[in-house]
Design a protein around this motif. Sequence first.
Motif, short mmCIF file in Angstrom:
data_model
loop_
_atom_site.label_atom_id
_atom_site.label_comp_id
_atom_site.label_asym_id
_atom_site.label_seq_id
_atom_site.Cartn_x
_atom_site.Cartn_y
_atom_site.Cartn_z
N ILE A 190 -40.74 5.28 -1.48
CA ILE A 190 -39.71 6.26 -1.11
C ILE A 190 -39.87 6.68 0.34
CG2 ILE A 190 -38.86 8.60 -1.54
CD1 ILE A 190 -39.60 8.16 -4.51
N GLN A 191 -41.12 6.92 0.77
CA GLN A 191 -41.31 7.31 2.18
C GLN A 191 -40.87 6.20 3.12
OE1 GLN A 191 -45.27 7.81 4.09
NE2 GLN A 191 -44.58 9.88 4.62
N ASP A 192 -41.19 4.96 2.78
CA ASP A 192 -40.74 3.83 3.61
C ASP A 192 -39.21 3.75 3.64
OD1 ASP A 192 -43.30 3.14 4.21
OD2 ASP A 192 -43.24 1.16 3.29
N SER A 193 -38.58 3.95 2.49
CA SER A 193 -37.12 3.81 2.40
C SER A 193 -36.38 4.90 3.15
CB SER A 193 -36.69 3.82 0.93
OG SER A 193 -37.29 2.74 0.21
N TYR A 194 -37.00 6.08 3.28
CA TYR A 194 -36.33 7.21 3.93
C TYR A 194 -36.95 7.56 5.27
CZ TYR A 194 -33.73 7.99 -0.37
OH TYR A 194 -32.89 7.83 -1.45
N ARG A 195 -37.77 6.65 5.80
CA ARG A 195 -38.47 6.92 7.06
C ARG A 195 -37.50 7.13 8.21
NH1 ARG A 195 -41.93 2.32 7.89
NH2 ARG A 195 -43.64 3.47 6.91
N ASP A 196 -36.42 6.37 8.25
CA ASP A 196 -35.49 6.41 9.38
C ASP A 196 -34.31 7.35 9.16
OD1 ASP A 196 -37.04 4.50 10.73
OD2 ASP A 196 -36.03 2.87 9.68
N VAL A 197 -34.39 8.17 8.11
CA VAL A 197 -33.31 9.13 7.86
C VAL A 197 -33.58 10.37 8.71
CG1 VAL A 197 -32.16 10.55 6.13
CG2 VAL A 197 -32.98 8.28 5.52
N GLN A 200 -30.74 15.92 7.79
CA GLN A 200 -31.24 16.58 6.60
C GLN A 200 -30.63 15.97 5.34
OE1 GLN A 200 -33.65 18.08 8.68
NE2 GLN A 200 -33.70 19.27 6.82
N ASP A 201 -29.42 15.45 5.44
CA ASP A 201 -28.78 14.84 4.28
C ASP A 201 -29.50 13.55 3.90
OD1 ASP A 201 -26.90 16.82 4.20
OD2 ASP A 201 -25.45 15.74 5.44
N GLY A 202 -30.00 13.50 2.69
CA GLY A 202 -30.68 12.29 2.22
C GLY A 202 -32.15 12.24 2.56
N SER A 203 -32.67 13.22 3.30
CA SER A 203 -34.08 13.20 3.69
C SER A 203 -34.97 13.65 2.52
CB SER A 203 -34.30 14.10 4.91
OG SER A 203 -33.86 15.42 4.63
N VAL A 204 -36.23 13.20 2.56
CA VAL A 204 -37.17 13.46 1.46
C VAL A 204 -38.51 13.90 2.03
CG1 VAL A 204 -38.29 12.53 -0.59
CG2 VAL A 204 -36.04 11.69 0.06
N ALA A 205 -39.16 14.85 1.36
CA ALA A 205 -40.53 15.23 1.67
C ALA A 205 -41.32 15.26 0.37
CB ALA A 205 -40.57 16.58 2.38
N PHE A 206 -42.64 15.38 0.48
CA PHE A 206 -43.50 15.22 -0.69
C PHE A 206 -44.55 16.32 -0.73
CE2 PHE A 206 -42.13 11.30 1.25
CZ PHE A 206 -41.54 10.60 0.21
N ASP A 408 -42.56 14.56 5.52
CA ASP A 408 -43.87 15.19 5.44
C ASP A 408 -44.50 14.95 4.07
OD1 ASP A 408 -43.72 16.12 7.99
OD2 ASP A 408 -43.45 18.25 7.46
N VAL A 409 -45.81 14.76 4.07
CA VAL A 409 -46.58 14.65 2.84
C VAL A 409 -47.62 15.77 2.86
CG1 VAL A 409 -48.10 13.24 1.41
CG2 VAL A 409 -46.29 12.15 2.75
#
Length: 572
Positions: A190-197, A200-206, A408-409
Amino acid sequence: MEQKLIGRVIATEKKPTSVDTFAFWTDSKLILNPFDIVRVDHVNSSRSYGMIEDISHITDASSFLTNYISSDFGDVEVTPPTFRVGMNYVDAKIICNTKSIYIPVQNDEKVWLADEEEITYALGLDNKNCILPSGFLEMYENTSGVEKVVIPVKLDPRFVIGPEGAHLNISGISGLAAKTSYAMFLLKAIQDSYRDVDSQDGSVAFVLFNVKGKDLLGLHLPNDFTENGKNSPEQAEEEREQVHALYEKMGLSTTPFEHVQYLVPNGEIDRTSSNTFLSETELNDYVHNNMASQFVFTYEKDKEDLDLLLSNVDDSNQTLDAIQEYIISGTGGFDQCDDWQSFLDLVSKHCDPAESPNKKNKDIPVVSWRRFSRIIRKTIDHSSLFERDARGDTVRLEDKLRQIQPNDVIVIDIANLGEIMQSFVFGDVVRIINKLQLGEYDHQGATPPKKIIIFIDELNKYASTETPKNSPILRQILDVTERGRSLGVILFAAEQFRSAIHDRVKGNCSTHAYGRTNSIETSKADYKIVPATYKSILGRLDQGEYLIQNPIFRSMLKIRFPKPLYKQFKQN
């Protein structure tokens, strides 16, 4: 892969084909495996695809006694004079038809092994929205005449982190099931897939909880593949190349997690009593490199979370709830408290009928105050987590989490805390993230990512079937699983025994991963939908193997995943 004809459909009076299943005979020496995909030509030039569920061998002997007699009444050295005609027959489950025709397949139709393209179509893996790697499947292993097929399995992220579906549940026995490793593999994907987002729309943190030793306290460090000294440098290098090749085949990077921050419990000033499994040197190095902070709880800002210390306490009369409201409202002098010690001193006064500021109020009896005092003193009294550290470099979880940014993780270490404090920290973090996604910190300049994934192992501690219904932590978990998808709060959770988890928590998870478990567990109601052969397979899965369920898959899949890319600490 060259098309291989392996048998023909059989439909008898006692075992007919149906819209869901069919059987076919095949060479008794042909090696097939459960989960292999076969193809049958069907009416109107359509094709039906089936997944192998069971394989049986049958002969023309009418009973076991027939074989016994033909061996000269039980002489194991005798070659039976009568040749027994035997064959294998295979039970398969229909998973799809190319023209959505689901009348039973016809007797004597030819059965073929499906090629890679057909497997991808049959399982629903050809969906263009499936971009999130979740492992790879292997088919036709040791099947003569064909090469083994290895296919990356990708999920549609809309059914993993929303909005179509969300939440992941992973189950399996301790150690062998590698639950944490699989969760980390998916989070890495998931982090790899959303690295270039960037937006804020579609972004992911952990937000991840470390619950065992130093398991997740080296996510930013590369795996050396030495297997804690068991591999030679040459073996480690060879394994590194193999693992990296698998990640590359699935379109993933070969680096560990990025943007990692560690929040560890505050320890004693002299460090003689540590609240983390990190060594003094490791902790100081993390802090020096701005990768770690030690957290504490202050009375002024954290008193409203005291109910979390009571999460596993039965409060049928709701007197403990009444005490909590009494304290938060500042009644009885609690508005004058400025630290945890003065708070505890005032609680002690409420336990004494002669000194209690509450003696005129009979709604909360003294016996309830004494019970409340016993429970919280076990955790708060003389705990470095409920004091301000003299070094002045401690932080609050709320202050750190409201600053979380895309990709961010944040790893929160609770491994060396007692069970009550683990529950307290977990409940506090879930509460903070809910507030964050509801916009309660927007006035403080918080700009959280669209989605925040929370990972917790040992979910049974917080949401088991035995957890009191009035538990505030259970209520929060139910809230996350039932409406967190719309808020952008996603739960990835793991436990040893799936059957012990609250039904509403499991029922709201869109993705389920079944690791190795035992026959006692698979006999529970949770496994009724799992075919008997698959239940047996669950008892002998290897590390790195899982059975996966997701709405986009037309059937349960047996997948493998590679070893982690981050540092593996030796377990004592």
